[in-house]
Design a protein around this motif. Structure first.
Motif, PDB file in Angstrom:
ATOM      1  N   GLY A 128       0.809  -1.220   0.000  1.00 30.37           N
ATOM      2  CA  GLY A 128       0.000   0.000   0.000  1.00 30.37           C
ATOM      3  C   GLY A 128       0.836   1.262   0.000  1.00 30.37           C
ATOM      4  N   VAL A 129       0.301   2.322   0.601  1.00 32.15           N
ATOM      5  CA  VAL A 129       0.964   3.629   0.520  1.00 32.15           C
ATOM      6  C   VAL A 129       2.316   3.596   1.235  1.00 32.15           C
ATOM      7  CG1 VAL A 129      -1.172   4.921   0.270  1.00 32.15           C
ATOM      8  CG2 VAL A 129      -0.217   4.567   2.559  1.00 32.15           C
ATOM      9  N   PRO A 130       3.270   4.401   0.711  1.00 34.40           N
ATOM     10  CA  PRO A 130       4.612   4.392   1.311  1.00 34.40           C
ATOM     11  C   PRO A 130       4.619   4.994   2.716  1.00 34.40           C
ATOM     12  CG  PRO A 130       4.445   6.073  -0.401  1.00 34.40           C
ATOM     13  CD  PRO A 130       3.186   5.292  -0.463  1.00 34.40           C
ATOM     14  N   ARG A 131       5.442   4.443   3.549  1.00 35.22           N
ATOM     15  CA  ARG A 131       5.529   4.820   4.961  1.00 35.22           C
ATOM     16  C   ARG A 131       6.181   6.194   5.127  1.00 35.22           C
ATOM     17  NH1 ARG A 131       9.726   1.894   6.466  1.00 35.22           N
ATOM     18  NH2 ARG A 131       8.860   0.065   5.496  1.00 35.22           N
ATOM     19  N   ASP A 132       7.289   6.400   4.422  1.00 32.22           N
ATOM     20  CA  ASP A 132       8.093   7.604   4.639  1.00 32.22           C
ATOM     21  C   ASP A 132       8.944   7.870   3.402  1.00 32.22           C
ATOM     22  OD1 ASP A 132       9.942   5.568   4.713  1.00 32.22           O
ATOM     23  OD2 ASP A 132      10.353   5.728   6.850  1.00 32.22           O
ATOM     24  N   ARG A 133       9.827   8.868   3.498  1.00 27.43           N
ATOM     25  CA  ARG A 133      10.642   9.246   2.332  1.00 27.43           C
ATOM     26  C   ARG A 133      11.557   8.095   1.897  1.00 27.43           C
ATOM     27  NH1 ARG A 133      13.530  14.044   5.605  1.00 27.43           N
ATOM     28  NH2 ARG A 133      11.494  13.970   6.593  1.00 27.43           N
ATOM     29  N   ALA A 134      12.062   7.313   2.872  1.00 28.18           N
ATOM     30  CA  ALA A 134      12.998   6.228   2.544  1.00 28.18           C
ATOM     31  C   ALA A 134      12.302   5.144   1.733  1.00 28.18           C
ATOM     32  CB  ALA A 134      13.594   5.643   3.819  1.00 28.18           C
ATOM     33  N   GLN A 135      11.073   4.805   2.126  1.00 30.05           N
ATOM     34  CA  GLN A 135      10.352   3.788   1.366  1.00 30.05           C
ATOM     35  C   GLN A 135       9.987   4.319  -0.026  1.00 30.05           C
ATOM     36  OE1 GLN A 135       6.657   2.008   3.007  1.00 30.05           O
ATOM     37  NE2 GLN A 135       7.672   0.059   2.633  1.00 30.05           N
ATOM     38  N   ARG A 136       9.695   5.588  -0.115  1.00 30.24           N
ATOM     39  CA  ARG A 136       9.430   6.190  -1.441  1.00 30.24           C
ATOM     40  C   ARG A 136      10.659   6.054  -2.328  1.00 30.24           C
ATOM     41  NH1 ARG A 136       5.857   9.063   1.948  1.00 30.24           N
ATOM     42  NH2 ARG A 136       3.930   9.744   0.922  1.00 30.24           N
ATOM     43  N   SER A 137      11.832   6.309  -1.779  1.00 36.46           N
ATOM     44  CA  SER A 137      13.062   6.200  -2.570  1.00 36.46           C
ATOM     45  C   SER A 137      13.339   4.753  -2.983  1.00 36.46           C
ATOM     46  CB  SER A 137      14.254   6.757  -1.796  1.00 36.46           C
ATOM     47  OG  SER A 137      14.208   8.173  -1.815  1.00 36.46           O
ATOM     48  N   GLU A 138      13.040   3.795  -2.096  1.00 32.49           N
ATOM     49  CA  GLU A 138      13.218   2.371  -2.452  1.00 32.49           C
ATOM     50  C   GLU A 138      12.351   2.013  -3.659  1.00 32.49           C
ATOM     51  OE1 GLU A 138      12.391  -0.417   0.776  1.00 32.49           O
ATOM     52  OE2 GLU A 138      13.638   0.850   2.084  1.00 32.49           O
ATOM     53  N   TYR A 139      11.090   2.445  -3.612  1.00 37.34           N
ATOM     54  CA  TYR A 139      10.186   2.145  -4.732  1.00 37.34           C
ATOM     55  C   TYR A 139      10.630   2.876  -5.998  1.00 37.34           C
ATOM     56  CZ  TYR A 139       6.795   0.035  -1.470  1.00 37.34           C
ATOM     57  OH  TYR A 139       6.155  -0.752  -0.553  1.00 37.34           O
ATOM     58  N   ALA A 140      11.105   4.106  -5.842  1.00 35.80           N
ATOM     59  CA  ALA A 140      11.568   4.870  -7.005  1.00 35.80           C
ATOM     60  C   ALA A 140      12.756   4.162  -7.656  1.00 35.80           C
ATOM     61  CB  ALA A 140      11.942   6.290  -6.584  1.00 35.80           C
TER      62      ALA A 140
END
Ligand code: THG
Length: 262
Positions: A128-140
């Protein structure tokens, strides 16, 4: 800024009704008004209610193309719905969107490549939705890897950090903004970015003010594209002024009008 008009979305009551009744006028008026207000692409989303989603997508694309030459950003989670639109788009197309899941990327990256379309990669995983900036960067990073491996032109890729309503997920606005900055360090050249702006203000009282304030903050982090309501004049004027202050446009006293004539 690549301005993508958000209004042709079945989530809006007037549009949902027009899709159901195949009422061209409502859709064509919104297409013309958004383009006249400065949108260079239009988001096209049949909405949650459309039963015949593929047929509705085809109808929307053809209806819009009768009156404007804008590029079209085909917005659906379903590959078959997006492909139905891609088949009939005449100008630039954008696939909106793939998640960062490998199964989704394996479908959408080759599809966007085949149709010479732009692609939005959401920093969303199975959980589901990303937890924080770090998880966003992992997905990116996962999205970038898939695109590089598939030989997809990165100029055509836009990564979306996922903007959430500030009234229910307040810390997420800052996480999304910081993610926009962090994405720049993931690859050289840095990946382009996009947000669905109006998400941030859903359910709030000061929608327009919250939207334009967040947009300017995102622009300061290097945002390249945004799905917005271009008929919100204060939003567009603030966006154009931010571009001026970020040295993206040349100053003249009539810079607001000059932008819209581009
Ligand atoms: N990222 C990407 N694509 C997206 C989004 C995103 N597409 C859809 C959405 N998010 C962006 N578009 C909208 C469109 C409308 C609204 C919010 C985002 C909205 N609609 C009113 C509401 O829900 O209150 C509808 C009101 C009415 O019925 O009139 O807020 O994030 N890649």
């Amino acid at each position: 800024m690549l301005v993508i008009g958000e209004r042709i979305n079945g989530m809006y009551k007037d549009v949902g009704k027009a899709i159901k009744e195949r009422d061209k006028k409502v859709i064509q008026d919104l297409a013309k008004k958004q383009v006249a207000s400065g949108a260079s692409m239009l988001d096209v989303n049949v909405g949650p209610a459309a039963k015949d989603a593929q047929e509705a997508m085809k109808w929307l694309v053809e209806t819009i193309q009768e009156v404007v030459d804008a590029g079209l950003c085909l917005d659906s989670t379903k590959p078959a719905v997006i492909e139905e639109g891609l088949k009939v788009v005449k100008n630039k197309a954008m696939v909106n969107s793939s998640t960062a899941d490998k199964e989704k990327l394996d479908i959408f990256v080759p599809m966007a490549k085949q149709y010479k379309a732009r692609l939005i990669g959401l920093t969303l995983g199975k959980s589901g939705v990303p937890r924080d900036r770090a998880q966003r960067s992992e997905y990116a990073a996962a999205i970038l890897t898939s695109c590089v491996e598939a030989g997809f032109n990165l100029e055509e890729l836009y990564i979306d950090p996922i903007v959430l309503p500030v009234n229910v997920a307040q810390p997420q606005s800052l996480e999304a903004l910081e993610a926009l900055r962090e994405f720049r360090f993931l690859y050289n050249p840095p990946p382009k970015t996009v947000v669905g702006l109006s998400n941030v203000s859903q359910g709030t009282e000061n929608r327009s003010l919250i939207n334009r304030t967040f947009l300017i903050m995102a622009q300061a982090q290097g945002l390249d594209a945004a799905i917005v309501d271009p008929m919100d004049k204060e939003l567009m004027d603030a966006m154009i002024t931010a571009e001026l202050l970020l040295n993206k446009n040349i100053y003249c006293d009539s810079y607001l009008d000059a932008y819209k004539k581009k």
